[in-house]
Write an enzyme that holds these catalytic residues in place. Sequence first.
Site, PDB file in Angstrom:
ATOM      1  N   LYS A  87       6.931 -24.797  21.832  1.00 22.68           N
ATOM      2  CA  LYS A  87       7.811 -23.629  21.860  1.00 22.68           C
ATOM      3  C   LYS A  87       8.465 -23.557  23.237  1.00 22.68           C
ATOM      4  O   LYS A  87       7.944 -24.067  24.212  1.00 22.68           O
ATOM      5  CB  LYS A  87       6.999 -22.369  21.615  1.00 22.68           C
ATOM      6  N   ARG A 120       0.798  -1.230   0.000  1.00 21.76           N
ATOM      7  CA  ARG A 120       0.000   0.000   0.000  1.00 21.76           C
ATOM      8  C   ARG A 120       0.830   1.279   0.000  1.00 21.76           C
ATOM      9  O   ARG A 120       0.474   2.270  -0.622  1.00 21.76           O
ATOM     10  CB  ARG A 120      -0.896  -0.005   1.249  1.00 21.76           C
ATOM     11  N   HIS A 137       2.793 -28.686   9.154  1.00 23.65           N
ATOM     12  CA  HIS A 137       4.156 -29.222   9.099  1.00 23.65           C
ATOM     13  C   HIS A 137       4.242 -30.679   9.584  1.00 23.65           C
ATOM     14  O   HIS A 137       4.799 -31.532   8.913  1.00 23.65           O
ATOM     15  CB  HIS A 137       5.118 -28.372   9.933  1.00 23.65           C
ATOM     16  N   LYS A 188       0.626 -20.110   4.449  1.00 19.87           N
ATOM     17  CA  LYS A 188      -0.185 -20.540   5.558  1.00 19.87           C
ATOM     18  C   LYS A 188      -0.379 -19.371   6.519  1.00 19.87           C
ATOM     19  O   LYS A 188       0.466 -18.472   6.490  1.00 19.87           O
ATOM     20  CB  LYS A 188       0.419 -21.753   6.244  1.00 19.87           C
ATOM     21  N   GLU A 237      11.081 -26.374  19.473  1.00 16.06           N
ATOM     22  CA  GLU A 237      11.652 -25.044  19.218  1.00 16.06           C
ATOM     23  C   GLU A 237      12.076 -24.423  20.542  1.00 16.06           C
ATOM     24  O   GLU A 237      11.485 -24.713  21.590  1.00 16.06           O
ATOM     25  CB  GLU A 237      10.614 -24.137  18.565  1.00 16.06           C
TER      26      GLU A 237
HETATM   27  C1  BG6 Z   1       5.962 -21.545  11.133  1.00 16.90           C
HETATM   28  C2  BG6 Z   1       5.185 -21.344  12.392  1.00 16.90           C
HETATM   29  O1  BG6 Z   1       5.121 -22.055  10.126  1.00 16.90           O
HETATM   30  O2  BG6 Z   1       7.027 -22.464  11.366  1.00 16.90           O
HETATM   31  C3  BG6 Z   1       6.101 -20.863  13.505  1.00 16.90           C
HETATM   32  O3  BG6 Z   1       4.152 -20.393  12.179  1.00 16.90           O
HETATM   33  C4  BG6 Z   1       7.286 -21.781  13.672  1.00 16.90           C
HETATM   34  O4  BG6 Z   1       5.377 -20.758  14.729  1.00 16.90           O
HETATM   35  C5  BG6 Z   1       7.968 -22.021  12.328  1.00 16.90           C
HETATM   36  O5  BG6 Z   1       8.185 -21.184  14.578  1.00 16.90           O
HETATM   37  C6  BG6 Z   1       9.047 -23.073  12.444  1.00 16.90           C
HETATM   38  O6  BG6 Z   1       9.780 -23.139  11.251  1.00 16.90           O
HETATM   39  P1  BG6 Z   1      11.309 -23.587  11.213  1.00 16.90           P
HETATM   40  O7  BG6 Z   1      11.647 -23.593   9.763  1.00 16.90           O
HETATM   41  O8  BG6 Z   1      12.073 -22.592  12.021  1.00 16.90           O
HETATM   42  O9  BG6 Z   1      11.352 -24.952  11.836  1.00 16.90           O
END
Ligand code: BG6
Length: 483
Positions: free
Chosen positions: A331, A51, A240, A148, A216
């Site tokens: 997480k 925008r 995923h 996504k 993570e």
């Molecule tokens: C994303 C999620 O699709 O994938 C995140 O929205 C997540 O929450 C991320 O942290 C993880 O991706 P990668 O490649 O770091 O494992």
Amino acid sequence: MVVRVIPVDPFDLVIFGGTGDLARRKIFPGLYRRFQAGQIPAEARIIGAARGEHDDDEFRGMIAESIAEFVPEARRDADSLGAFLQRLFYIAIDARGEQGWAQLKQTMRIDVVQAYYFSVAPALFGDIAERLTSHGIAGPEARIVVEKPFGRDLASARALNATLALHFAEGQIYRIDHYLGKETVQNLMAVRFANILFEPLWKSEYIDHVQITVAETVGVDGRGAYYDKSGAMRDMVQNHLMQLLCLIAMEPPYHFDPDAVRDEKLKVIRALDPVPSHDIVRGQYLAGSGEGGYLEHSENPQSRTESYIALKVAISNWRWKGTPFYLRTGKRLRARASEIAVTFREPPHSIFDDAEGWRENVLVIRLQPDEGMHLMVMIKEPGPGGMRLTQVPLDMSFAEALGPEAEDVPDAYERLIMDVIRGNQTLFMRGDEVEAAWAWTDPIIEGWEERSDRPQPYDAGTSGPEDALMLMHRDGRRWREIR
Ligand code: BG6
């Protein structure tokens, strides 16, 4: 081993949301890396659209900053950066209004590949798709790329699919799940289908169970508002982890071809049993190591959103009946570690009197970091004094096996964008696949919403809530350590 680069055809790529977070972090740095690698032809153009009012030079300055921030210094050089920036252009476009569309139409060439990346909120997908066709901008071969989250349940995913289908054919729609662009995730298919070794054993008769872990260390941080509406189930499992499960569980496709692969994944998703509530553990992290807990990032101090989930999944088909798949993701866990571990059954009969030391064979496919494969096998413990068994890994680190160049393989976004330009949909989700995944996740989420289940708190920096351990203990199994 030298990583081969095959140049793509000339293209015009428009990034809607061209000044947004994903564009800055992943899309433009990725395109720059492909440009450096020589994969992007000189005639290609990349057009940022958003925008705000900027001219090409201002936009190039913004992207130069992003590249400085997100591409390591050792991988940048002034010459290639200057040349790359010359490939960039900017058009101010109002997705819901009329501004900018006529200019975009004038800019797009009809004799090169056209790709439109919707790096914007899903609420804008329909508006952009509609304008691209009503203004006669997108040609019949044009491709659109959508990010996504693709919907938040079956109804919204169906509505999105229906909206896009008004303007584009399925063969033009590229739904990104960036896990499919990861090198080791694709290696799953190579390992299974380019070797004779594993496939004969790849069934419940020989496999006791499968563990899929995506752990993570990051928290939800600035993304509380998004995450509150999503949670680990929608954010990670529906896409995923399910994709990983599909690649492990699917039948061999007849060819490495987009529909052949996606047909087989779809069959797996359709064969998933509903998951009873006692096979699900949800968790939410508490504050730790100087960082706030989930609730401090959430917009709702009472949030019941899960930042961790573990579940036991059954696949009702001939190959997998009786072999549970345990999935977990969370997480603020102990380590960043994604891996798939396939645990084999005991041999039918032991010829050794002293079976102490015996352990199951496990094939560990390490997705990140330290990509590699490890096959745990039994050998004789060295030395005299009888036959004692011990387990050792047949180790293969991809970095060691393939050499330092292999570390330089394109990251997920780089590969996926180049696949769009090439017109290869194998690593993208088809509409029916996404809907089937939601059809399986919806009742699970509705279940805990109806019961108003609260996630179990877990300490940041651990391996998740206690009950997740029980999910496996009660089956006489154990999670692998997260490290
Ligand atoms: C994303 C999620 O699709 O994938 C995140 O929205 C997540 O929450 C991320 O942290 C993880 O991706 P990668 O490649 O770091 O494992």
